[in-house]
Design a protein around this motif. Structure first.
Motif, PDB file in Angstrom:
ATOM      1  N   ARG A 161       0.857  -1.188   0.000  1.00  0.00           N
ATOM      2  CA  ARG A 161       0.000   0.000   0.000  1.00  0.00           C
ATOM      3  C   ARG A 161       0.892   1.236   0.000  1.00  0.00           C
ATOM      4  NH1 ARG A 161      -0.351  -2.449   4.788  1.00  0.00           N
ATOM      5  NH2 ARG A 161      -2.298  -3.423   4.161  1.00  0.00           N
ATOM      6  N   ARG A 184      -2.559  -3.850  -3.621  1.00  0.00           N
ATOM      7  CA  ARG A 184      -3.827  -4.569  -3.760  1.00  0.00           C
ATOM      8  C   ARG A 184      -5.044  -3.652  -3.684  1.00  0.00           C
ATOM      9  NH1 ARG A 184      -4.265 -10.028  -0.431  1.00  0.00           N
ATOM     10  NH2 ARG A 184      -6.052 -10.107  -1.840  1.00  0.00           N
ATOM     11  N   ASP A 185      -5.211  -2.987  -2.576  1.00  0.00           N
ATOM     12  CA  ASP A 185      -6.423  -2.191  -2.348  1.00  0.00           C
ATOM     13  C   ASP A 185      -6.118  -0.718  -2.567  1.00  0.00           C
ATOM     14  OD1 ASP A 185      -7.889  -4.499  -1.615  1.00  0.00           O
ATOM     15  OD2 ASP A 185      -6.938  -4.439   0.354  1.00  0.00           O
ATOM     16  N   SER A 187      -6.507   3.243  -2.991  1.00  0.00           N
ATOM     17  CA  SER A 187      -7.294   4.294  -2.363  1.00  0.00           C
ATOM     18  C   SER A 187      -7.352   5.496  -3.291  1.00  0.00           C
ATOM     19  CB  SER A 187      -6.673   4.703  -1.023  1.00  0.00           C
ATOM     20  OG  SER A 187      -7.248   5.900  -0.544  1.00  0.00           O
ATOM     21  N   LEU A 207      -3.842  -5.471  -8.097  1.00  0.00           N
ATOM     22  CA  LEU A 207      -5.038  -4.639  -8.012  1.00  0.00           C
ATOM     23  C   LEU A 207      -6.246  -5.388  -8.562  1.00  0.00           C
ATOM     24  CD1 LEU A 207      -3.487  -1.275  -9.227  1.00  0.00           C
ATOM     25  CD2 LEU A 207      -4.068  -1.891  -6.873  1.00  0.00           C
ATOM     26  N   ARG A 208      -7.302  -5.480  -7.759  1.00  0.00           N
ATOM     27  CA  ARG A 208      -8.526  -6.160  -8.175  1.00  0.00           C
ATOM     28  C   ARG A 208      -9.611  -5.173  -8.590  1.00  0.00           C
ATOM     29  NH1 ARG A 208      -8.738 -11.529  -6.967  1.00  0.00           N
ATOM     30  NH2 ARG A 208      -7.014 -12.349  -5.710  1.00  0.00           N
TER      31      ARG A 208
END
Length: 380
Positions: A161, A184-185, A187, A207-208
């Motif tokens: 991140r 991954r997540d 923002s 990244l999903r």
């Protein structure tokens, strides 16, 4: 340090007349130091200063060795524009850096973290290359001392991140490369502050999904690379932030459908990579208005047909694509629904890549035949 000189008492006057007032002449231990001839001497004077001085010398030597060792494997090249520091295979972040450092490269070094104040000494820094380390996290204030930074390369690290606020002072940053990390997540606040950013590379992460407004503040963005992630869908307004996007990489994801509205805000797009996804459907207006598109790659997907007019904005008869296009390795069903595509392929075959790999998957009578050789579909 006390001077050890053995003299007779009547020699004291000559010694005390020396010009160095810091020298105190004291006798050996077997002399009477309390004698009126040696008023400046005491047992503490004989023993205390020496350990303290030795300790100070040891600290100075150790400090000097530390400074030398942190830069000994780096190449330092001064110039009129500023100093370039290049370090490969170092065990710690170099310090102290020259105050006029403008280009810093610390790569292939397996660093897992950076000191929070790593860049405080080089406020003129313009390029920072930190690829091929093992960085797992960054301090939120890492870039605050270098507002003039233009290039930041963090390729091949282990970042999961980005700290919020990392780029709030990075108003001059033009190139940001975060390829091959473990992000991954995402923002929406990751990229706040990057008003001048022109090149953003997030390829090769995990990244999903991307949040709405992810690119809102990136008005100057011209190249966006989101390739080789795990993206299955994209938010409808993803590309509304950049004003003049020219290159878009979406290859190597898990996209299944391309809608009408994703590319609509970017009429100046020149290069579009959509290969190696799972695209089974492309909306009729997906490429509408992309009159300047010079490269389109739709290879290695699950397309069996295309809607009429899909490619009307591209290539001939309007204009030639400068680079070309690729629609190979799709399971094309060569029936009447593919007539529009086949006519377009014939008109633009001089710009078609992988012609021998663009073949019919059905019906059975045409299986394996090149699309360009299906006369009943390629003739007006």
């Amino acid at each position: 340090m006390a001077a050890w000189v053995k003299h007779l008492p009547w020699q004291r006057e000559d010694l005390s007349s020396q010009k160095n007032p810091a020298v105190v002449v004291c006798p050996p231990n077997d002399w009477d130091i309390f004698s009126p001839w040696f008023p400046d001497c005491s047992p503490q004077d004989l023993n205390a200063p020496l350990p303290r001085i030795l300790l100070l010398l040891a600290l100075l030597v150790t400090s000097a060795q530390g400074i030398a060792s942190s830069l000994k494997e780096c190449v330092v090249l001064p110039s009129a524009e500023g100093t370039t520091v290049t370090c490969h295979g170092v065990t710690e972040f170099p310090s102290p850096l020259p105050a006029d450092t403008v280009h810093l490269s610390v790569e292939f070094s397996n660093l897992t973290q950076l000191p929070a104040a790593a860049l405080r000494a080089c406020r003129r820094l313009r390029e920072l290359h930190l690829s091929s380390n093992r960085l797992q996290a960054l301090s939120p204030g890492l870039l605050a001392p270098v507002p003039g930074l233009r290039v930041l390369d963090l390729t091949r690290n282990e970042l999961r991140r980005l700290p919020l606020g990392l780029f709030l002072t990075s108003v001059a940053l033009r190139t940001l490369v975060l390829r091959d990390n473990r992000l991954r997540d995402a923002s929406a606040r990751w990229l706040w502050g990057l008003r001048a950013l022109g090149h953003l590379d997030l390829a090769g992460n995990q990244l999903r999904a991307l949040p709405a407004g992810f690119l809102t503040g990136l008005r100057a963005l011209s190249t966006l690379d989101l390739g080789h992630n795990l993206l299955e869908t994209l938010p409808a307004g993803l590309l509304r932030g950049p004003r003049r996007l020219q290159r878009l990489h979406l290859e190597g994801n898990r996209l299944r459908r391309l809608g009408d509205d994703l590319l609509a805000p970017q009429p100046f797009l020149r290069v579009l990579f959509l290969s190696d996804n799972r695209l089974a459907s492309v909306a009729a207006g997906a490429f509408r208005g992309l009159w300047q598109l010079d490269m389109l790659d739709l290879s290695n997907n699950s397309l069996s047909s295309t809607p009429p007019g899909l490619l009307a904005s591209l290539g001939r008869p309007a204009r030639d694509m400068q680079d070309g296009f690729d629609v190979s390795h799709n399971p094309w069903v060569c029936d009447e629904d593919l007539r529009d595509l086949c006519l377009w392929l014939h008109a633009n075959r001089h710009k078609m890549f992988s012609q021998n790999d663009t073949r019919c998957a059905g019906p059975e009578a045409l299986r394996g035949r090149r699309l360009l050789d299906v006369e009943e579909l390629g003739s007006p």
